[in-house]
Design a protein around this motif. Structure first.
Motif, PDB file in Angstrom:
ATOM      1  N   PHE A 255      41.071  33.326  42.807  1.00  0.00           N
ATOM      2  CA  PHE A 255      41.650  32.665  41.631  1.00  0.00           C
ATOM      3  C   PHE A 255      41.716  31.167  41.857  1.00  0.00           C
ATOM      4  O   PHE A 255      42.269  30.696  42.846  1.00  0.00           O
ATOM      5  N   ILE A 256      41.158  30.418  40.916  1.00  0.00           N
ATOM      6  CA  ILE A 256      41.203  28.953  40.957  1.00  0.00           C
ATOM      7  C   ILE A 256      41.986  28.488  39.736  1.00  0.00           C
ATOM      8  O   ILE A 256      41.495  28.554  38.603  1.00  0.00           O
ATOM      9  N   PRO A 257      43.228  28.031  39.932  1.00  0.00           N
ATOM     10  CA  PRO A 257      44.056  27.626  38.784  1.00  0.00           C
ATOM     11  C   PRO A 257      43.615  26.293  38.211  1.00  0.00           C
ATOM     12  O   PRO A 257      43.054  25.445  38.906  1.00  0.00           O
ATOM     13  N   ASN A 258      43.907  26.136  36.935  1.00  0.00           N
ATOM     14  CA  ASN A 258      43.591  24.898  36.231  1.00  0.00           C
ATOM     15  C   ASN A 258      44.860  24.156  35.806  1.00  0.00           C
ATOM     16  O   ASN A 258      44.792  23.099  35.203  1.00  0.00           O
ATOM     17  N   LYS A 273      40.425  30.400  36.503  1.00  0.00           N
ATOM     18  CA  LYS A 273      39.318  31.348  36.468  1.00  0.00           C
ATOM     19  C   LYS A 273      39.271  32.141  37.769  1.00  0.00           C
ATOM     20  O   LYS A 273      39.785  31.714  38.812  1.00  0.00           O
ATOM     21  N   VAL A 274      38.679  33.313  37.696  1.00  0.00           N
ATOM     22  CA  VAL A 274      38.436  34.145  38.866  1.00  0.00           C
ATOM     23  C   VAL A 274      36.949  34.057  39.174  1.00  0.00           C
ATOM     24  O   VAL A 274      36.109  34.277  38.292  1.00  0.00           O
ATOM     25  N   ASP A 282      31.384  32.879  37.689  1.00  0.00           N
ATOM     26  CA  ASP A 282      32.731  33.068  37.166  1.00  0.00           C
ATOM     27  C   ASP A 282      32.879  34.515  36.723  1.00  0.00           C
ATOM     28  O   ASP A 282      32.142  34.990  35.868  1.00  0.00           O
ATOM     29  N   GLN A 283      33.853  35.183  37.298  1.00  0.00           N
ATOM     30  CA  GLN A 283      34.095  36.575  36.946  1.00  0.00           C
ATOM     31  C   GLN A 283      34.933  36.698  35.679  1.00  0.00           C
ATOM     32  O   GLN A 283      34.737  37.601  34.877  1.00  0.00           O
ATOM     33  N   GLU A 284      35.890  35.772  35.526  1.00  0.00           N
ATOM     34  CA  GLU A 284      36.837  35.879  34.414  1.00  0.00           C
ATOM     35  C   GLU A 284      37.434  34.506  34.131  1.00  0.00           C
ATOM     36  O   GLU A 284      37.839  33.799  35.057  1.00  0.00           O
ATOM     37  N   SER A 302      43.355  34.988  46.938  1.00  0.00           N
ATOM     38  CA  SER A 302      42.577  36.219  46.971  1.00  0.00           C
ATOM     39  C   SER A 302      43.267  37.281  46.125  1.00  0.00           C
ATOM     40  O   SER A 302      44.445  37.577  46.339  1.00  0.00           O
ATOM     41  N   ILE A 303      42.548  37.845  45.161  1.00  0.00           N
ATOM     42  CA  ILE A 303      43.175  38.777  44.215  1.00  0.00           C
ATOM     43  C   ILE A 303      42.342  40.029  44.023  1.00  0.00           C
ATOM     44  O   ILE A 303      41.158  40.086  44.359  1.00  0.00           O
TER      45      ILE A 303
END
Length: 317
Positions: A255-258, A273-274, A282-284, A302-303
């Motif tokens: 997970f990369i937060p914005n 985004k994940v 980009d997964q999601e 890590s999720i």
């Protein structure tokens, strides 16, 4: 005055001791009010260590201004704190599910019983009026400074909690609260009690810590327990469960937060985004389902499917 409230003989001639520091006026009138600060239920939550230190330091700096009794219990689960774990080492029990405990029980139950008895005891002074259980968050989420309480004790707790200089007071339905926590047991026994959380596990935020300490002294001033100067405290945003939206992942990855906690987001705004680090894809794309303040954001990147990524509190904070 430092006192040992629980003592347990361990293996190899070791002794487990749970201690408190009582701060009170040099001359007692018999009309003093009493509060308790508790920390260290979980060994990976260190925020309360700074709060306990700073409250003691500030009182000692201006001791003549203290008009009430302050009992501070910095480490009530010392084995977990030494092992840096949430649970009690060996038994792997969650101490915050063991209250009221039992004198004839295992280490955690015995310690829980001793703590409850010491907080509610009035043999050596007035009964504790209010207890604040200071937590950090867990390893996975970074959270704003908040108070948590049940909806069946709002009238009793709010006069204290509203002075504590937090960003938010989160009110939970009492039907969702399990027996066994320190705060649940104290409220049941007539001691007003609530939990504060902030930041994440294994970390101390001096910013949040100092803000909460400012709030503790403001509350003590409100209770006629402190004659010294206090900081102006902010009015917290009061939120019920229906106003809090949980955002969970539908995929696995990183997970990369914005965005950051405290930010106000609009519905539909991208908050992160994940990603798949093997394919570079980009997964999601994670978007805000509602407008509001970000009260928690994923800290551990890590999720898996279903991992909580953020919480948004509807309305202005």
């Amino acid at each position: 005055m430092i006192e040992t409230i629980a003592r347990v003989n361990l293996m190899v001639n070791e002794v487990l001791k749970i201690k408190k520091n009582r701060l009170q006026p040099d001359v007692l009138t018999g009309n003093e009010r009493r509060i308790a600060l508790v920390s260290g239920i979980y060994g990976d939550e260190l925020q309360g260590q700074f709060v306990c230190y700073e409250v003691i330091r500030r009182i000692k700096q201006d001791y003549k201004s203290l008009k009430g009794i302050v009992d501070i219990y910095p480490a009530i689960n010392p084995l977990a704190m030494e092992a840096k774990t949430r649970e009690i080492p060996g038994s792997e029990l969650d101490m915050n599910e063991l209250f009221p405990g039992a004198k004839s029980g295992a280490i955690g139950e015995y310690a829980a019983s001793c703590l409850i008895d010491d907080i509610i005891s009035s043999a050596d002074g007035p009964k504790t009026e209010f207890c604040l259980d200071v937590h950090g968050s867990n390893l996975y989420l970074d959270e704003i400074l908040q108070i948590r309480m049940n909806d069946d004790v709002v009238d009793k707790i709010m006069p204290y909690a509203s002075k504590l200089n937090t960003d938010m007071i989160w009110i939970h339905p009492s039907t969702q609260v399990k027996d066994g926590s320190l705060v649940y047991e104290l409220n049941k026994r007539g001691v007003a009690a609530c939990v504060t959380e902030a930041t994440c596990a294994y970390r101390i935020s001096q910013k949040y810590g100092n803000r909460l300490v400012d709030g503790i002294f403001a509350m003590m001033k409100f209770m006629d327990m402190w004659d010294g100067d206090v900081a102006e405290v902010r009015k917290p945003h009061v939120a019920y469960d229906s106003q809090v939206t949980y955002i969970n992942s539908e995929t696995s990855g990183i997970f990369i937060p914005n965005i950051k906690i405290h930010e106000y987001v609009d519905a539909g705004m991208m908050i992160g985004k994940v990603v798949d680090v093997l394919t570079g894809s980009d997964q999601e794309i994670i978007t805000a389902p509602r407008s509001g303040m970000v009260s928690a954001i994923r800290e551990y990147p890590s999720i898996e499917v279903g991992s909580q990524l953020a919480r948004i509190v509807g309305g202005e904070a």
